[in-house]
Enzyme design. Sequence first.
Site, PDB file in Angstrom:
ATOM      1  N   ASP A  82       0.862  -1.190   0.000  1.00 19.35           N
ATOM      2  CA  ASP A  82       0.000   0.000   0.000  1.00 19.35           C
ATOM      3  C   ASP A  82       0.903   1.247   0.000  1.00 19.35           C
ATOM      4  O   ASP A  82       1.850   1.326   0.786  1.00 19.35           O
ATOM      5  CB  ASP A  82      -0.861  -0.058   1.272  1.00 19.35           C
ATOM      6  CG  ASP A  82      -1.898   1.046   1.352  1.00 19.35           C
ATOM      7  OD1 ASP A  82      -2.386   1.483   0.292  1.00 19.35           O
ATOM      8  OD2 ASP A  82      -2.237   1.447   2.488  1.00 19.35           O
ATOM      9  N   HIS A 181      -7.350   9.987   4.572  1.00 20.96           N
ATOM     10  CA  HIS A 181      -6.731   8.982   5.440  1.00 20.96           C
ATOM     11  C   HIS A 181      -6.808   9.412   6.913  1.00 20.96           C
ATOM     12  O   HIS A 181      -6.907  10.597   7.203  1.00 20.96           O
ATOM     13  CB  HIS A 181      -5.240   8.832   5.100  1.00 20.96           C
ATOM     14  CG  HIS A 181      -4.973   8.275   3.734  1.00 20.96           C
ATOM     15  ND1 HIS A 181      -4.382   9.000   2.741  1.00 20.96           N
ATOM     16  CD2 HIS A 181      -5.220   7.050   3.216  1.00 20.96           C
ATOM     17  CE1 HIS A 181      -4.261   8.250   1.650  1.00 20.96           C
ATOM     18  NE2 HIS A 181      -4.764   7.052   1.916  1.00 20.96           N
ATOM     19  N   HIS A 209      -9.520   4.960  -1.117  1.00 17.24           N
ATOM     20  CA  HIS A 209      -8.646   4.974   0.069  1.00 17.24           C
ATOM     21  C   HIS A 209      -9.345   5.711   1.206  1.00 17.24           C
ATOM     22  O   HIS A 209     -10.264   6.486   0.978  1.00 17.24           O
ATOM     23  CB  HIS A 209      -7.324   5.680  -0.266  1.00 17.24           C
ATOM     24  CG  HIS A 209      -6.376   4.819  -1.033  1.00 17.24           C
ATOM     25  ND1 HIS A 209      -5.115   4.497  -0.581  1.00 17.24           N
ATOM     26  CD2 HIS A 209      -6.509   4.206  -2.237  1.00 17.24           C
ATOM     27  CE1 HIS A 209      -4.515   3.723  -1.466  1.00 17.24           C
ATOM     28  NE2 HIS A 209      -5.339   3.530  -2.491  1.00 17.24           N
ATOM     29  N   GLY A 210      -8.869   5.470   2.430  1.00 19.78           N
ATOM     30  CA  GLY A 210      -9.403   6.207   3.579  1.00 19.78           C
ATOM     31  C   GLY A 210     -10.859   5.901   3.868  1.00 19.78           C
ATOM     32  O   GLY A 210     -11.596   6.756   4.361  1.00 19.78           O
ATOM     33  N   ALA A 211     -11.285   4.665   3.611  1.00 20.86           N
ATOM     34  CA  ALA A 211     -12.712   4.332   3.771  1.00 20.86           C
ATOM     35  C   ALA A 211     -13.150   4.285   5.234  1.00 20.86           C
ATOM     36  O   ALA A 211     -14.351   4.351   5.516  1.00 20.86           O
ATOM     37  CB  ALA A 211     -13.034   3.015   3.084  1.00 20.86           C
ATOM     38  N   SER A 212     -12.183   4.206   6.159  1.00 22.88           N
ATOM     39  CA  SER A 212     -12.557   4.206   7.589  1.00 22.88           C
ATOM     40  C   SER A 212     -13.351   5.445   7.959  1.00 22.88           C
ATOM     41  O   SER A 212     -14.185   5.412   8.855  1.00 22.88           O
ATOM     42  CB  SER A 212     -11.294   4.156   8.471  1.00 22.88           C
ATOM     43  OG  SER A 212     -10.644   2.936   8.318  1.00 22.88           O
ATOM     44  N   ASN A 231     -10.179   0.440   0.853  1.00 24.27           N
ATOM     45  CA  ASN A 231      -9.110   0.318   1.846  1.00 24.27           C
ATOM     46  C   ASN A 231      -9.542   0.765   3.245  1.00 24.27           C
ATOM     47  O   ASN A 231     -10.072   1.856   3.406  1.00 24.27           O
ATOM     48  CB  ASN A 231      -7.929   1.219   1.448  1.00 24.27           C
ATOM     49  CG  ASN A 231      -7.209   0.764   0.200  1.00 24.27           C
ATOM     50  OD1 ASN A 231      -7.632  -0.174  -0.458  1.00 24.27           O
ATOM     51  ND2 ASN A 231      -6.124   1.434  -0.121  1.00 24.27           N
ATOM     52  N   THR A 234      -7.521   2.734   9.510  1.00 24.51           N
ATOM     53  CA  THR A 234      -7.760   3.344  10.830  1.00 24.51           C
ATOM     54  C   THR A 234      -8.783   2.567  11.669  1.00 24.51           C
ATOM     55  O   THR A 234      -8.614   2.412  12.874  1.00 24.51           O
ATOM     56  CB  THR A 234      -8.206   4.812  10.643  1.00 24.51           C
ATOM     57  OG1 THR A 234      -7.218   5.459   9.847  1.00 24.51           O
ATOM     58  CG2 THR A 234      -8.322   5.542  11.963  1.00 24.51           C
TER      59      THR A 234
HETATM   60 ZN   LIG Z   1      -4.321   5.182   1.141  1.00 25.31          ZN
END
Ligand SMILES: [Zn+2]
Length: 309
Positions: A82, A181, A209-212, A231, A234
């Site tokens: 990643d 992120h 990205h940063g789906a949390s 992804n 966190t």
């Molecule tokens: Zn990322």
Amino acid sequence: MPLVSSKALLIHALKNHYAVGAFNANNMEVAQAIVMAAEAEKAPVIIQMSQGAIKYAGMNGIFSIVGSLAKRSSVPVVCHLDHGVDYDVVVGALRTGFTSLMFDGSPLSFEENIEITKQLVKMCHAVGIPLEAEIGKVPDSEKSHLSQEEMKKYYTTPKEAEEFFEKTKVDSLAVSVGSAHKMKIQSAVLDIDRIYEINEVVEAPLVLHGASGVKDEYVVKAIKAGITKVNFATELNKALTGSLRESLSKNPDLVDVRKYGDEARKNVVRTVREKIQLLGSSNRAEETLRFISENEYFHQHKSGNSIIE
Ligand SMILES: [Zn+2]
């Protein structure tokens, strides 16, 4: 089974309108939890390590753990790099045996990003390994979320995504569509129209990205619009650390890592299972494996050696 390439997983997901979860592992317990969750959900899964994770756990150390977990697993597992920012780390991961890589050239100029991505695509494809790249920039934000105004300078435009894809022929493309992120609260909303527009002009699977930090309803809408790899990092850190903090504060005399470690690992399993269900990838392992075996391209190096032994 041996590690599999992400290429087939993402194409199968794209064709069947669901997404594959890509979960970041920084240590053994989290890697184990990801595989345990995927097996419980009968789902294909991507375990990914950032450069920071590799620095912390060691390239060979973390790769060996993921590889041996995959070997004993009944579901397809990918070992993905990643955010490979440094050229040497991307090549190092390829040499180590990672079955999927990301080169993150987003800090570079558009032209430099294209140039280096092209070189790495050529190298990776020579040995049958897919490469993800990033266009636009997914920012970091530890606060709740960035405003639409703040996001403007980071967004991926359909025009640059189309040109980038045409020139690099990358296997999957990370796009900046509203997520960030390191967000600890699920409050980000996504520009869903932008995802539809990019999906229209880019043939490759798109990556969120940063789906949390993204609200569940927006993750579902994003998948409908064409996102195929999602992804989460966190959320897993929160699940692990939250459980450890609770166990240790409840019982300050506790010193045996096996006691509080097991509880924390179970908490990560719960989190990963929820995300797999959200993405619609539960019960997809068997059909994915069939898809891989029916498409010779996915398990042959150009040299003719199988990577699915
Ligand atoms: Zn990322």
